[in-house]
Design an enzyme around this catalytic site. Sequence first.
Site, PDB file in Angstrom:
ATOM      1  N   ARG A  56       7.104   1.086 -16.841  1.00  0.00           N
ATOM      2  CA  ARG A  56       5.929   0.695 -17.610  1.00  0.00           C
ATOM      3  C   ARG A  56       6.155   0.941 -19.108  1.00  0.00           C
ATOM      4  NH1 ARG A  56       2.196   3.758 -17.428  1.00  0.00           N
ATOM      5  NH2 ARG A  56       3.048   5.513 -16.260  1.00  0.00           N
ATOM      6  N   LYS A 198      -0.582  -1.917 -11.910  1.00  0.00           N
ATOM      7  CA  LYS A 198      -1.265  -0.819 -12.593  1.00  0.00           C
ATOM      8  C   LYS A 198      -2.399  -1.314 -13.488  1.00  0.00           C
ATOM      9  CE  LYS A 198       0.686   2.745 -10.818  1.00  0.00           C
ATOM     10  NZ  LYS A 198      -0.119   3.553  -9.850  1.00  0.00           N
ATOM     11  N   HIS A 217      -5.853   8.018  -7.950  1.00  0.00           N
ATOM     12  CA  HIS A 217      -4.421   7.731  -7.920  1.00  0.00           C
ATOM     13  C   HIS A 217      -3.811   8.636  -6.851  1.00  0.00           C
ATOM     14  CE1 HIS A 217      -0.284   7.688 -10.122  1.00  0.00           C
ATOM     15  NE2 HIS A 217      -0.365   6.752  -9.202  1.00  0.00           N
ATOM     16  N   LYS A 239       4.189  11.155  -3.217  1.00  0.00           N
ATOM     17  CA  LYS A 239       3.009  10.575  -2.569  1.00  0.00           C
ATOM     18  C   LYS A 239       3.396   9.628  -1.433  1.00  0.00           C
ATOM     19  CE  LYS A 239       0.635   8.404  -5.617  1.00  0.00           C
ATOM     20  NZ  LYS A 239       1.719   8.284  -6.602  1.00  0.00           N
ATOM     21  N   THR A 240       4.252   8.687  -1.749  1.00  0.00           N
ATOM     22  CA  THR A 240       4.625   7.677  -0.760  1.00  0.00           C
ATOM     23  C   THR A 240       5.369   8.305   0.405  1.00  0.00           C
ATOM     24  OG1 THR A 240       4.761   5.988  -2.486  1.00  0.00           O
ATOM     25  CG2 THR A 240       5.878   5.515  -0.417  1.00  0.00           C
ATOM     26  N   ASP A 254      -0.964   4.609  -2.738  1.00  0.00           N
ATOM     27  CA  ASP A 254      -1.025   4.852  -4.175  1.00  0.00           C
ATOM     28  C   ASP A 254      -2.421   4.824  -4.804  1.00  0.00           C
ATOM     29  OD1 ASP A 254       0.510   5.394  -6.564  1.00  0.00           O
ATOM     30  OD2 ASP A 254       0.062   3.365  -7.221  1.00  0.00           O
ATOM     31  N   ARG A 319      12.669   0.210  -7.231  1.00  0.00           N
ATOM     32  CA  ARG A 319      11.405   0.079  -6.496  1.00  0.00           C
ATOM     33  C   ARG A 319      11.512  -0.932  -5.358  1.00  0.00           C
ATOM     34  NH1 ARG A 319       6.811   3.417  -7.818  1.00  0.00           N
ATOM     35  NH2 ARG A 319       7.277   4.296  -9.867  1.00  0.00           N
TER      36      ARG A 319
END
Length: 530
Positions: A56, A198, A217, A239-240, A254, A319
Amino acid sequence: MGSSLLTTNLSSIERGGNLKIQLGTAKLVEKIIERNEGIITSTGAVRAETGLYTGRSPEDKYIVKDSVTENDVDWGKINQPFPKENFSKLYDKVLQYLKDKNEVFVFKGFAGADPKYRLPIQVINEFAWHNLFAQQLFIRPTAEELEQHHAEFTVISAPGFKANPTEDGTRSETFIIISFEEKVVLIGGTEYAGEMKKSIFSVMNYLLPKNNVFPMHCSANIGEEGDVALFFGLSGTGKTTLSADPNRRLIGDDEHGWSANGVFNIEGGCYAKCINLSQEKEPQIFDAIRFGSVLENVMVDPDTRIADYDDGTLTENTRAAYPLENMTNIATPSVAGHPNTIVFLTADAFGVLPPISKLTKEQAMYHFLSGYTSKLAGTERGITSPQATFSTCFGAPFLPLPAQHYAKMLGENIDQHQVQVYLVNTGWTGGEYGVGSRMKLSYTRAMVQAALNGEIANTETVKDPIFGLNIPIYVPGVPDHVLQPHRTWEHKEAYEEKALELAKKFKENFAKFNGVTEEIEKLGGPLRTN
């Protein structure tokens, strides 16, 4: 532009049938190959490169300041104001740019799995592979829903269009601009697909609280007994990985909303960080990457087309984007009841936070507002090694409203639903970054499992003398000494020095919050800073 913008943006760029609306996965894959936008890997996934931008670009993200947003948005370095007049001119330029293209791709879908709160969206893309990405990440409509679909927000992504900073008022050639008045996200100058995802999350973070829904989030899953768990944390904190539990059904990885009815996924897919991904360690994610999935910047053998997930030549921020349906153990639909357990994930580069702590309500509020973690390499442009940072509410780049607004919603939900909250450090142990080592995933999994099944809810704890955190003295499957950071360091003086350094950073960071009760700061923060 006026209020008619949403109904005119498709007609404004159409030229001789160049609009390709709602193409199926197979057709989009054909287009990607035909247009040389990517290649097919051995598993059938599409692999594309994002060029200069492999993460990003937060410094190039703006919100249009107008009558809708002027008094709502928390303006500053993160939510940078953009003049309405500049947006209008740039918008017209981008539409003209797309009108001159032979093909423009359009996806219509939703953000929000709960029909009561979902946002109908459309995504307009210069690239076919970006349109496939949107199809995998957002919620795909049924044939019946498509007939009734009327977009309430539009994402327009034209990576090949580069802004002129002097003329357009941008910082660089890249721009990600949200107009809440016109209900448009305008993206240009970057091929990184994550900007689309996002941006819509930022939109939902603005809209949902107005309907008394807490946007989060976080990832979420549900156990066999219907118990719901939330995992908060920034990219790279786990997280994932941790929410993809074979013994629990995945709600989402997410972005979620928490309404009076419970939790719902905002997305229809997963966007997994896949550097060092292996079938052995993360089988659900590994096996989900198949036909229709999109791989970003993953190195692939030119002959066998086998992806090398250990190769970070282009970026550490490789990703994989794939639909939830590619996972074998998901909640359908992506909605559930109220959470029983909340886990805050942090990747502590200082190596001094306990691997798991039980939090009081005040500590939960304090650490939610603090959002401490380390930015990992490749997540943003210019980040080449872990850097300690504080990201408010574990998602500061995506929060248009003041942080206290979201924190208040969290606190009210914790109280109302009696949620147990834990802080889990997936970062370093035995020393800071460069000296210690990353926490073993097997240990983290064991700790999270113990938290979710209630094994440590009433376990004896010891209070950390610096951070005041309550550390369980025993967790099944984890060596006792690992639970207390100072016992993993070779030199105790070095540990205390580094711990006090981090505690001081916590205190300095928290000073920026106004309107937060003294009780949260006093009872939730570190006990010592010197």
